[in-house]
Design an enzyme around this catalytic site. Sequence first.
Site, short mmCIF file in Angstrom:
data_model
loop_
_atom_site.label_atom_id
_atom_site.label_comp_id
_atom_site.label_asym_id
_atom_site.label_seq_id
_atom_site.Cartn_x
_atom_site.Cartn_y
_atom_site.Cartn_z
N ARG A 177 0.85 -1.19 0.00
CA ARG A 177 0.00 0.00 0.00
C ARG A 177 0.89 1.24 0.00
O ARG A 177 1.86 1.33 0.77
CB ARG A 177 -0.91 0.02 1.23
CG ARG A 177 -2.09 -0.92 1.15
CD ARG A 177 -3.10 -0.52 0.07
NE ARG A 177 -4.27 -1.38 0.01
CZ ARG A 177 -4.40 -2.45 -0.76
NH1 ARG A 177 -3.43 -2.83 -1.58
NH2 ARG A 177 -5.54 -3.13 -0.75
N GLU B 35 -3.92 7.14 -5.95
CA GLU B 35 -4.01 6.34 -7.17
C GLU B 35 -5.26 6.71 -7.95
O GLU B 35 -6.29 6.97 -7.32
CB GLU B 35 -4.04 4.84 -6.81
CG GLU B 35 -2.75 4.41 -6.14
CD GLU B 35 -2.74 2.92 -5.74
OE1 GLU B 35 -3.68 2.20 -6.11
OE2 GLU B 35 -1.80 2.52 -5.07
N HIS C 283 -0.56 -0.39 -10.03
CA HIS C 283 -1.26 -1.25 -9.05
C HIS C 283 -1.80 -2.52 -9.71
O HIS C 283 -3.01 -2.73 -9.81
CB HIS C 283 -2.38 -0.49 -8.32
CG HIS C 283 -2.81 -1.15 -7.03
ND1 HIS C 283 -3.24 -0.45 -5.93
CD2 HIS C 283 -2.84 -2.47 -6.67
CE1 HIS C 283 -3.54 -1.30 -4.96
NE2 HIS C 283 -3.31 -2.54 -5.39
C1 DGY Z 1 -5.60 -6.23 -2.83
O1 DGY Z 1 -6.19 -7.28 -3.06
O2 DGY Z 1 -5.58 -5.71 -1.72
C2 DGY Z 1 -4.94 -5.58 -3.99
O3 DGY Z 1 -3.99 -4.66 -3.63
C3 DGY Z 1 -5.99 -4.92 -4.86
O4 DGY Z 1 -6.43 -3.77 -4.25
#
Ligand code: DGY
Length: 321
Positions: free
Chosen positions: A233, A262, A281
Amino acid sequence: MKKVVVYKPLPEETIEYLRSHAEVTIVDPKQPGVLIEALKDADGAIGTGVKMNAETLDGAPRLKVLSTVSVGFDAFDVNYLNGRGILLTHTPDVLTESTADTAFSLVLLTARRLAELAAYVKAGKWTKKIGEDLFGVDVHHKTLGIVGLGRIGTSVARRASLGFQMNVLYVDQGVNERAEREYGAKKVGVDELLESSDFVLLQAPLTKETRNLISTPQLKAMKRSAFLINASRGPIVDEPALVEALKDGTIAGAGLDVYVDEPLSVDSPLLKMDNVVTLPHIGSATHETRHAMNRNAAENLIGALNGTLKANMVNPEVLKR
Ligand code: DGY
């Protein structure tokens, strides 16, 4: 029949599965007010990418289950859900391997300068044998420091140890006996991990404890030759501090799949740096894995509404009341 709200695009077969168990309302959460309106008489909801807190959920008195199509659940105010007795489910196992692939790809991309050199060839700049100015550094036999040795971190450790003969260090609240036994992972303190690693890989969830975990002092503690890899994150890293560290050579480079905001702004200084690889991402973004996540989240929702779900619960304690 139970009523469920779908607030993310799902494949037709997943919608059909939901429809065979519940009355389904599909909404586009980008349209103002539609999600809140649809939740008014809903028993459950499934989706991702929307802040789920008092503002969104106060007007949903019947709500019993939220199912996120993700492993991370930082978009949810879990304290609020606990207060309301709402169960939150997520998709932890189905995405482990593909997300670990993405994280380890960032190690290779940064160390071997793969994105930069691929762009160099496409730009028609490969007109003579390349010289030392375009060499990368080795990955094999180096030290990988993993912050957060959960499912995905352990899967990265496997790639690193068995595939690349890397030395694996880790920081975690618990002891990961399997990773220690099978991948030679060694638990250390944060300082030792930062000072000793050639690659510092963040694989922790975003919580109030991990927000801005990596800022100027931590970046300064890293080797000048080291790379920071983040596929967990964005807000775990103090982004302005990272930009400074990359500009002034405090660290060698960064491989990033996640950002504080993002999509990443086109004005971000990160986009102008040759020593940074920026992915959009894509941690779990393969056809197979996203398909499995959608199905898994739909089954979590229906299982939870029927009282048969046994796993994938973020706050199972709400069921004990
Ligand atoms: C998750 O599954 O947490 C991925 O980062 C997609 O947001």
